[in-house]
Design a protein around this motif. Structure first.
Motif, PDB file in Angstrom:
ATOM      1  N   UNK A  15       0.847  -1.188   0.000  1.00 27.03           N
ATOM      2  CA  UNK A  15       0.000   0.000   0.000  1.00 27.03           C
ATOM      3  C   UNK A  15       0.886   1.241   0.000  1.00 27.03           C
ATOM      4  N   UNK A  16       0.410   2.278  -0.645  1.00 27.75           N
ATOM      5  CA  UNK A  16       1.117   3.561  -0.622  1.00 27.75           C
ATOM      6  C   UNK A  16       0.970   4.172   0.771  1.00 27.75           C
ATOM      7  N   UNK A  17       2.055   4.784   1.254  1.00 25.72           N
ATOM      8  CA  UNK A  17       2.052   5.394   2.579  1.00 25.72           C
ATOM      9  C   UNK A  17       1.816   6.899   2.476  1.00 25.72           C
ATOM     10  N   UNK A  18       0.795   7.358   3.182  1.00 26.20           N
ATOM     11  CA  UNK A  18       0.463   8.777   3.223  1.00 26.20           C
ATOM     12  C   UNK A  18       0.789   9.288   4.619  1.00 26.20           C
ATOM     13  N   UNK A  19       1.558  10.366   4.696  1.00 28.01           N
ATOM     14  CA  UNK A  19       1.827  10.998   5.986  1.00 28.01           C
ATOM     15  C   UNK A  19       0.867  12.161   6.140  1.00 28.01           C
ATOM     16  N   UNK A  20       0.111  12.153   7.239  1.00 27.76           N
ATOM     17  CA  UNK A  20      -0.853  13.196   7.534  1.00 27.76           C
ATOM     18  C   UNK A  20      -0.323  14.012   8.716  1.00 27.76           C
ATOM     19  N   UNK A  21      -0.088  15.307   8.491  1.00 22.97           N
ATOM     20  CA  UNK A  21       0.467  16.165   9.535  1.00 22.97           C
ATOM     21  C   UNK A  21      -0.515  17.300   9.832  1.00 22.97           C
ATOM     22  N   UNK A  22      -1.084  17.276  11.042  1.00 23.99           N
ATOM     23  CA  UNK A  22      -2.048  18.299  11.458  1.00 23.99           C
ATOM     24  C   UNK A  22      -2.082  18.315  12.977  1.00 23.99           C
ATOM     25  N   UNK A  23      -2.258  19.491  13.568  1.00 25.47           N
ATOM     26  CA  UNK A  23      -2.246  19.587  15.027  1.00 25.47           C
ATOM     27  C   UNK A  23      -3.606  19.343  15.678  1.00 25.47           C
ATOM     28  N   UNK A  24      -4.634  19.070  14.886  1.00 26.03           N
ATOM     29  CA  UNK A  24      -5.973  18.827  15.430  1.00 26.03           C
ATOM     30  C   UNK A  24      -6.257  17.322  15.423  1.00 26.03           C
ATOM     31  N   UNK A  25      -6.203  16.669  16.609  1.00 27.54           N
ATOM     32  CA  UNK A  25      -6.371  15.207  16.678  1.00 27.54           C
ATOM     33  C   UNK A  25      -7.694  14.708  16.080  1.00 27.54           C
ATOM     34  N   UNK A  26      -8.776  15.470  16.263  1.00 24.12           N
ATOM     35  CA  UNK A  26     -10.070  15.043  15.706  1.00 24.12           C
ATOM     36  C   UNK A  26     -10.031  15.073  14.183  1.00 24.12           C
ATOM     37  N   UNK A  27      -9.429  16.135  13.639  1.00 16.84           N
ATOM     38  CA  UNK A  27      -9.299  16.251  12.191  1.00 16.84           C
ATOM     39  C   UNK A  27      -8.425  15.118  11.649  1.00 16.84           C
ATOM     40  N   UNK A  62      -7.685   2.910   0.483  1.00 16.20           N
ATOM     41  CA  UNK A  62      -6.724   1.817   0.308  1.00 16.20           C
ATOM     42  C   UNK A  62      -5.279   2.195   0.619  1.00 16.20           C
ATOM     43  N   UNK A  63      -5.093   3.297   1.336  1.00 15.90           N
ATOM     44  CA  UNK A  63      -3.741   3.744   1.665  1.00 15.90           C
ATOM     45  C   UNK A  63      -3.409   3.438   3.118  1.00 15.90           C
ATOM     46  N   UNK A  64      -2.118   3.337   3.378  1.00 14.30           N
ATOM     47  CA  UNK A  64      -1.631   3.237   4.744  1.00 14.30           C
ATOM     48  C   UNK A  64      -1.387   4.671   5.217  1.00 14.30           C
ATOM     49  N   UNK A  65      -1.719   4.964   6.469  1.00 13.47           N
ATOM     50  CA  UNK A  65      -1.583   6.333   6.955  1.00 13.47           C
ATOM     51  C   UNK A  65      -0.701   6.389   8.190  1.00 13.47           C
ATOM     52  N   UNK A  66       0.240   7.318   8.148  1.00 12.58           N
ATOM     53  CA  UNK A  66       1.098   7.619   9.291  1.00 12.58           C
ATOM     54  C   UNK A  66       0.715   9.045   9.706  1.00 12.58           C
TER      55      UNK A  66
END
Length: 128
Positions: A4-16, A28-32
């Protein structure tokens, strides 16, 4: 290691982060995840993602600074970056501008709140 392609999600809002993570995983992506720009850069160094979804307004290091550092580094400059920002709504009250968006060298940027299907389509476009 999954294919799976790895997507890095960077945001300071935990709910978001949690909401967007579910959306991206449904594609279908893996998320870090990381919760500020500095943490995001550490995550990239530890496990190079295929694409980064990066919020602009964050503590410690904002999205522009993180993106600029990524694009200045030969090891990470080719990773597509999508900046997410509520700035469009707050141009008058924010120190960020559309020029900042363009100067940060991100491949794309999207306003918040994010439309889930549109985010998935943008991710798919940049991973082709």
């Amino acid at each position: 290691m999954s294919d799976k392609k790895l997507i890095l999600l960077v945001d300071d809002d935990p709910d978001f982060v949690e909401a967007v993570k579910v959306i991206v995983e449904s594609g279908g992506y893996e998320v870090q995840v990381a919760y500020d720009g500095e943490e995001g850069l550490e995550a990239v160094a530890a496990n190079k993602p295929d694409l980064i979804v990066l919020d602009v307004m964050m503590p410690v290091m904002n999205g522009h600074e993180a993106c600029t550092k990524l694009k200045a580094d030969d090891a990470t400059k080719d990773i597509p970056v999508i900046l997410l920002t509520a700035v469009a709504d707050r141009v008058t009250t924010s120190t960020y501008t559309h020029r900042d968006m363009l100067e940060s060298e991100a491949e794309d940027y999207m306003p918040k709140p994010v439309e889930p299907q549109e985010l998935l389509e943008r991710i798919q476009t940049w991973l082709k």
